[in-house]
Design a protein around this motif. Sequence first.
Motif, PDB file in Angstrom:
ATOM      1  N   VAL A  46       0.863  -1.177   0.000  1.00  0.00           N
ATOM      2  CA  VAL A  46       0.000   0.000   0.000  1.00  0.00           C
ATOM      3  C   VAL A  46       0.902   1.229   0.000  1.00  0.00           C
ATOM      4  N   VAL A  48       2.129   4.743   1.150  1.00  0.00           N
ATOM      5  CA  VAL A  48       2.100   5.524   2.391  1.00  0.00           C
ATOM      6  C   VAL A  48       2.807   6.852   2.153  1.00  0.00           C
ATOM      7  N   GLU A  65      -3.521   3.643  10.828  1.00  0.00           N
ATOM      8  CA  GLU A  65      -4.699   3.816   9.965  1.00  0.00           C
ATOM      9  C   GLU A  65      -4.620   2.925   8.725  1.00  0.00           C
ATOM     10  N   LYS A  66      -3.411   2.674   8.257  1.00  0.00           N
ATOM     11  CA  LYS A  66      -3.214   1.798   7.092  1.00  0.00           C
ATOM     12  C   LYS A  66      -3.194   0.318   7.500  1.00  0.00           C
ATOM     13  N   ASN A  67      -3.344   0.072   8.825  1.00  0.00           N
ATOM     14  CA  ASN A  67      -3.320  -1.296   9.382  1.00  0.00           C
ATOM     15  C   ASN A  67      -1.990  -2.001   9.090  1.00  0.00           C
ATOM     16  N   LEU A  68      -0.896  -1.243   9.186  1.00  0.00           N
ATOM     17  CA  LEU A  68       0.433  -1.793   8.947  1.00  0.00           C
ATOM     18  C   LEU A  68       1.192  -2.054  10.247  1.00  0.00           C
ATOM     19  N   LYS A  92       6.203   2.403  -0.160  1.00  0.00           N
ATOM     20  CA  LYS A  92       5.292   1.264  -0.271  1.00  0.00           C
ATOM     21  C   LYS A  92       5.630   0.262   0.826  1.00  0.00           C
ATOM     22  N   ASN A  94       3.890  -3.185   3.342  1.00  0.00           N
ATOM     23  CA  ASN A  94       2.830  -4.195   3.447  1.00  0.00           C
ATOM     24  C   ASN A  94       2.827  -4.801   4.847  1.00  0.00           C
ATOM     25  N   GLN A  95       1.807  -5.611   5.154  1.00  0.00           N
ATOM     26  CA  GLN A  95       1.608  -6.145   6.503  1.00  0.00           C
ATOM     27  C   GLN A  95       2.627  -7.203   6.897  1.00  0.00           C
TER      28      GLN A  95
END
Length: 352
Positions: A46, A48, A65-68, A92, A94-95
């Motif tokens: 995602v 950022v 907020e981006k759930n990272l 960029k 990711n989780q």
Amino acid sequence: MFPEKKSKWKLIVGIIVAILLVAVVSVFGAYKYMISPVNKHHTKNVLVRIPQGSSTVKIANIFKEKNLIRNPQIFAIYVKLHHENLKAGFYKFNQSQSIPTIIDHLSKGGKYQVAAKSVMIPEGSQLKEIASIIAKDFNMNSVDILKQLNDPTFIKGLQKKYPTLLTNDIFKPGIRYPLEGYLYPSTYFYSHDHPSLEEIVTPMLTETQKELTEYEAVMKEKKITPHTVLTMGSLIEEEATAFSDRALISSVFYNRLKAGMPLQTDPTVLYALGQHKSKVLYQDLKVKSPYNTYLNKGMPIGPIASPGKESVKAALYPAKSDYLYFLANKEGKVIFTKTLQQHNTEKAKFIK
């Protein structure tokens, strides 16, 4: 102390130590869990954006907020413990990435940053062309761009940032565009989706200043201004071909100036006309303009395009020659001659 009391105290201390150890292990385990990836199997990136001047708390909240990340407070604590300096920009993530990995990338920036927008300005671009490129790449209006790039208030604001580069030479009567030739040809990356025109052109001016700073000593020695360097560089850029020797072209221009001859370079006529033509006609040479080097002796009033690195260098380091003329044949090879008779002979061979 009685043996029973000693034994009781030992037991209590043992229990306290055991509880503390359990607590420490639990806290450590919780901390380790909190900084670990949210989902090590989820590798979809995602975008950022970290705005300029963001606090650690604000950055932590962006990632939450981006759930990272799991916990913004733990993120902030980690940054503080490791004394990291987080850089603004687009990234960029990711989780599957842990807080240490995220913070490492943010602190290094550079190769981990991605551009929200980019623009490429080719060598030899004129300001009108640059305005069109910016308009297309940033969904702006080229007419509005040119209007702002000609606005004295806007230009004077840039002069404050670049006082040694943007001198009052750019406001000479007859100058078409004050920033013509000053926007360095290169590829630029922007960390904003919608940068202002000032944010777009500032890096271009910075690159031009950086380029000329490299030649500061020789400019001072030759008593030559940035405006003159860029003007001469633009003539060389517009006359050069893939096979030409820019230093020799430069020598021709300087030799003609020294001899009191007009430069008579066709690109200045085309610039004066404000149009591109495959062939310059005799009547075109009569256009009245401070850019027309057929009507006016000496250098034109200002640059006619943005010169690249090699043309700027050639403007400062012309070759030593006796040449006063040059022309390019159909293959793009530049032929240099010393006399008008030689020039006309070569012209008759190649120019039909």
